[in-house]
Design an enzyme around this catalytic site. Structure first.
Site, PDB file in Angstrom:
ATOM      1  N   LYS A  75     159.898 -25.461  60.048  1.00 23.97           N
ATOM      2  CA  LYS A  75     161.314 -25.791  60.254  1.00 23.97           C
ATOM      3  C   LYS A  75     161.580 -27.285  60.113  1.00 23.97           C
ATOM      4  O   LYS A  75     162.697 -27.696  59.789  1.00 23.97           O
ATOM      5  CB  LYS A  75     161.776 -25.335  61.640  1.00 23.97           C
ATOM      6  N   HIS A 203     155.325 -26.145  74.727  1.00 25.09           N
ATOM      7  CA  HIS A 203     155.776 -27.234  73.846  1.00 25.09           C
ATOM      8  C   HIS A 203     156.267 -28.366  74.740  1.00 25.09           C
ATOM      9  O   HIS A 203     157.176 -28.174  75.545  1.00 25.09           O
ATOM     10  CB  HIS A 203     156.889 -26.763  72.913  1.00 25.09           C
ATOM     11  N   SER A 206     160.011 -32.383  71.406  1.00 26.82           N
ATOM     12  CA  SER A 206     159.907 -33.080  70.134  1.00 26.82           C
ATOM     13  C   SER A 206     159.934 -34.586  70.353  1.00 26.82           C
ATOM     14  O   SER A 206     160.761 -35.110  71.095  1.00 26.82           O
ATOM     15  CB  SER A 206     161.069 -32.670  69.229  1.00 26.82           C
ATOM     16  N   GLY A 243     155.235 -31.743  69.214  1.00 29.89           N
ATOM     17  CA  GLY A 243     155.562 -33.003  69.869  1.00 29.89           C
ATOM     18  C   GLY A 243     154.781 -34.187  69.345  1.00 29.89           C
ATOM     19  O   GLY A 243     154.998 -35.314  69.791  1.00 29.89           O
ATOM     20  N   GLU A 280     151.178 -26.840  66.810  1.00 30.87           N
ATOM     21  CA  GLU A 280     152.329 -26.694  65.929  1.00 30.87           C
ATOM     22  C   GLU A 280     152.872 -28.055  65.472  1.00 30.87           C
ATOM     23  O   GLU A 280     154.035 -28.383  65.722  1.00 30.87           O
ATOM     24  CB  GLU A 280     153.434 -25.913  66.634  1.00 30.87           C
ATOM     25  N   PRO A 281     152.079 -28.869  64.796  1.00 30.50           N
ATOM     26  CA  PRO A 281     152.597 -30.151  64.323  1.00 30.50           C
ATOM     27  C   PRO A 281     153.651 -29.956  63.240  1.00 30.50           C
ATOM     28  O   PRO A 281     153.455 -29.188  62.301  1.00 30.50           O
ATOM     29  CB  PRO A 281     151.350 -30.848  63.755  1.00 30.50           C
ATOM     30  N   GLY A 282     154.762 -30.637  63.371  1.00 33.06           N
ATOM     31  CA  GLY A 282     155.811 -30.589  62.358  1.00 33.06           C
ATOM     32  C   GLY A 282     156.037 -31.967  61.792  1.00 33.06           C
ATOM     33  O   GLY A 282     155.540 -32.318  60.726  1.00 33.06           O
TER      34      GLY A 282
END
Length: 429
Positions: A75, A203, A206, A243, A280-282
């Site tokens: 995302k 989580h 962010s 995060g 979950e690195p974005g």
């Protein structure tokens, strides 16, 4: 798809500039604009995406968090080129919708490298993943358990718990995560419904600014892990969420500082190799991999709001305080980036034909200014407190670390297109 195949696929798109630095790619783009049919896009904003930065971030992750499998939060930037490249490296994917899951499956990613992380899933989306036999997903409520029981009872469930995220830019706890005092009730319901809980996730928010948030979260996850085991569930997965900050962030909870806390915490509290650990690195992957280039479409002297003292207005007109109007904005790439002003380090790219990428301009030559976006909306303000030298229409600005939550949230409001992306691979190896 291998790295070589990815590079060949990118080279066929017409926008690829292989083997160049970001500065060289920008200069070439400004001097050789996009051509789409009969439309020469010489004054449009654009991104430069560096594939080598994706690879660098992947190698850094593997070196500092070797036990934790990265599942890219798509995302944050669903750019197909970036996604293909990360998939070729072996990265998994954190998806929140049917469309995201379809994109990942179409790339040939194995189903065990996908987790469906939306705690409240559309029934039709849930039916789709049941048909695709993509089982790993999260939940945090009774209603979701009943829905899963009805549509996909064979799913592998991961309970999302509430953790302390007060030190993060965007606090996800306001929307998702079950408090610890409600965990037992959910575990009991899942047991009664004969559903399969296999893990715990969290989580920390962010843009986490406190690395110790990870230790506290892992500690809470350990408690819930043990609770679930007492109900007879076979617990085999820990998801440490996201995060993680990109490489361009040098203060607060840098990735290095977060990893120095998280890695040992996982080993201490989950010592068994029987527990699979994912993250979950974005923005960690894509943030620093993209540079956004912005053209100045016009300028005017700054106005003092609600000021009726004509002497003050006259003085302001004699100053070098300007309002600049650029070709992207709040309704474009900046919709979410404006939530974190610390990341809006907008710099001069080209002034009077001279390039300044990677160069600093003397602070004495800068003046306070306001940067307005490209639409006609008065809400379309990018920044009210930037300092820049005096610039003219036709000059350019740039923003590094622009790859996360930028073009993905952009609209075409007022008829303005979303910026295109050109790709380079600055890795000379």
């Amino acid at each position: 798809m291998s790295n070589t195949e990815v590079q060949q696929d990118i080279a066929s798109d017409g926008y690829s500039i292989q083997g160049k630095s970001i500065g060289e790619a920008i200069k070439r783009q400004l001097e050789t604009p996009f051509v789409t049919g009969t439309d020469v896009e010489w004054d449009r904003p654009f991104y430069v995406g560096d594939l080598a930065e994706l690879r660098s971030q992947y190698l850094k992750w593997k070196a500092r968090l070797p036990r934790i499998e990265p599942f890219f939060a798509i995302k944050s930037n669903p750019d197909p080129t970036a996604a293909k490249y990360l998939a070729a490296l072996g990265v998994g994917f954190d998806c929140a919708s049917q469309a995201e899951i379809e994109q990942v499956l179409d790339m040939g990613v194995d189903k065990d490298r996908i987790i469906y992380t939306h705690p409240y899933k559309n029934p039709s989306f849930l039916q789709y993943v049941a048909q695709q036999e993509t089982p790993l997903m999260t939940f945090d409520s009774e209603s979701e358990l009943h829905k899963i029981k009805r549509i996909y009872p064979n799913a592998k469930l991961v309970i999302r718990i509430l953790v302390d995220d007060k030190d993060s830019v965007i606090r996800l706890s306001r929307k998702s995560g079950v408090p610890l005092y409600e965990v037992e009730e959910l575990l009991s319901l899942a047991k009664d419904l004969e559903l399969n809980i296999v893990g715990v996730c969290f989580h920390v928010g962010s843009g986490c600014k406190n690395p110790n948030s990870y230790y506290d979260a892992v500690l809470r996850a350990r408690q819930v892990f043990d609770q679930a085991k007492s109900f007879g569930f076979k617990m085999e997965l820990l998801n440490v969420g996201g995060g993680f900050n990109e490489s361009g962030i040098t203060e607060g909870a840098t990735f290095e500082k977060a990893a120095a806390v998280l890695g040992p915490a996982v080993d201490e509290l989950f010592p068994s190799n029987d527990v699979r650990v994912i993250g979950e690195p974005g923005r960690y992957f894509v943030g620093s991999a993209y540079t956004l280039c912005l053209g100045i479409m016009g300028r005017r002297r700054a106005i003092i709001e609600n000021e009726i003292d004509m002497d003050v207005i006259k003085k302001e007109k004699e100053s070098n305080n300007y309002m600049y109007y650029i070709n992207d904005g709040y309704f474009g790439s900046f919709g979410m980036m404006c939530l974190d002003p610390d990341r809006l380090n907008i710099k001069v790219l080209r002034k009077n034909g001279e390039y300044f990428y990677g160069k600093e301009i003397n602070e004495d030559e800068k003046y306070p200014c306001t940067i307005w976006g490209t639409t006609c909306s008065s809400y379309d303000c990018v920044s009210k407190d930037t300092k820049l030298p005096v610039l003219n229409e036709g000059d350019w600005l740039y923003l590094s670390n622009a790859g996360a939550y930028s073009y993905v949230v952009a609209s075409t409001f007022n008829g303005f297109d979303i910026p295109k992306i050109i790709y380079i691979n600055s890795d000379k190896q």
